[in-house]
Write an enzyme that holds these catalytic residues in place. Structure first.
Site: not given
Length: 316
Positions: A101, A123, A144, A195
Site C-alpha cells: 500500500k 480494513s 472502508h 471492525n
C-alpha cells in the site's frame, strides 16, 4: 475542490472488493476505471460485475437499462499511469500489506493530478502506516467498505493525521451520492470503528463456545433471533435509549455501569471505563430526545412486527 468537481473515479485492485466498489460508482453515474496487474484479472472482474448486476435486475432493485448504462461507464486498464492521470477520486483496494500500500500510495501521489483524492479500503491498517510519505497529506482518507461491497450499505469514512476537513466532507458526501451510508470515524484506530465492534462480538462468541456454554449453531441462532433481529433498526446506542436504562434510579444505573464496564474484566482502559460510567450516571439518552421516545419506540416496534412476520412466522 468540491463534490461536483469529481467526474471520473478510479479503483486500483479488481478483486472482490474492487469490483464491488466499481459497481457502486458506475451504477450511480460516475465514469469508472478499474485497474489491476493483468488483463485476465480484469476480464474475470468484469464477468463478476456483470453477474452481480444481473442479480440486481432479477431482484428488481434496478432496471436492465440502468445496468447497461453502468457497464458502459466502466473501463479497465493495467497501466497505473492511465488510471492515475484520469481520476478525480481514486480508491485503493489491493492486498492488506503495509509495504504494498505504501508503494502504491507513493506512486499515485506522484502521478495523480494535484486535486485528486486518494482513498484506501483498508480494513485494519492505519493510514499513517502506509501513507506517511505522501505529499498530499490533506487529500488522503479511508473509505472502508464491507463484503459484499456492492450490497452492504455502510462505508466507514476515516481520517489520517493530515486529512483536511474539506477532503473528509467531500468523501462523506460522495459516499452518500452513490447511495451508501457513510459512517464518520474521527480519529485513527486499527480496525476503524465497526471492525472493533465486530471483533468484540466474535471474541465473546468464540469464548463461550470454548467454555462449552453452547454449540456454534445455537450461538449463531441466539445472536440472529435476539439482538441481531433488532440491529437493522436500532444499534447499541439507540437501544440504550429505547430500553430505558437512562431512566432507572441513579444508584441502579451506576451499579449496572460498574458491572457492564469493569475495566479489569473487560480489558478497558481505566480512563475510558470511567468516562463511560460518568456518562451513564448523567441519566440522559444518547440519541433520542426524551419527548420523542414513545413515538420512536412505536415506529420501531411496528417495523419489528413486519420483520417477525416476514422472517419467522411466514416460513413456518
Amino acid at each position: 475542490m468540491k463534490l461536483e468537481n469529481i467526474k471520473k473515479v478510479g479503483v486500483v485492485g479488481a478483486g472482490t472488493m474492487g469490483s464491488g466498489i466499481a459497481i457502486n460508482f458506475a451504477l450511480w453515474g460516475y465514469s469508472t476505471m478499474l485497474c489491476d496487474i493483468s488483463e485476465s484479472v480484469l476480464e474475470s472482474s468484469m464477468k463478476k460485475i456483470t453477474r452481480d448486476l444481473d442479480i440486481f435486475v432479477q431482484e428488481e432493485l434496478v432496471t436492465r437499462q440502468q445496468i447497461d448504462e453502468a457497464l458502459a461507464r466502466i473501463t479497465t486498464t493495467t497501466e497505473l499511469a492511465i488510471i492515475a492521470e484520469n481520476s478525480d477520486f481514486i480508491t485503493e483496494a489491493i492486498t492488506e500489506s503495509v509495504e504494498d500500500k505504501r508503494k502504491l500510495f507513493n506512486e499515485l501521489d506522484r502521478q495523480c493530478p494535484p486535486h485528486t483524492i486518494i482513498a484506501s479500503n483498508t480494513s485494519f491498517l492505519l493510514l499513517s502506516e502506509f501513507g506517511s510519505e505522501v505529499k498530499r497529506q490533506d487529500k488522503i482518507a479511508i473509505t472502508h467498505y464491507f463484503v459484499p461491497p456492492h450490497i452492504i450499505p455502510g462505508v466507514e469514512v476515516a481520517v489520517g493525521p493530515g486529512t483536511s476537513e474539506e477532503t473528509f466532507n467531500i468523501t462523506y458526501d460522495l459516499m452518500k451520492k452513490i447511495r451508501k451510508v457513510p459512517i464518520r470515524v474521527l480519529k485513527e484506530s486499527p480496525g476503524c470503528l465497526v471492525n472493533r465492534i465486530q471483533a468484540a462480538l466474535r471474541r465473546e462468541a468464540f469464548r463461550v463456545w470454548a467454555e462449552g456454554l453452547s454449540t456454534a449453531e445455537d450461538i449463531d441462532l441466539g445472536v440472529r433471533a435476539t439482538f441481531g433481529f433488532r440491529l437493522p433498526l436500532d444499534g447499541p446506542m439507540t437501544h440504550y435509549d429505547l430500553s430505558g436504562v437512562w431512566q432507572w434510579d441513579r444508584d441502579v444505573r451506576v451499579a449496572w455501569a460498574d458491572k457492564q464496564f469493569n475495566s479489569v474484566e473487560y480489558g478497558l482502559d481505566e480512563e475510558v471505563a470511567e468516562r463511560i460510567k460518568q456518562r451513564v450516571a448523567q441519566g440522559v439518552p444518547w440519541i433520542i430526545a426524551p419527548d420523542q421516545l414513545e413515538e420512536k419506540k412505536n415506529k420501531i416496534e411496528k417495523e419489528y412486527i413486519r420483520c417477525l412476520k416476514e422472517w419467522y412466522w411466514c416460513t413456518r
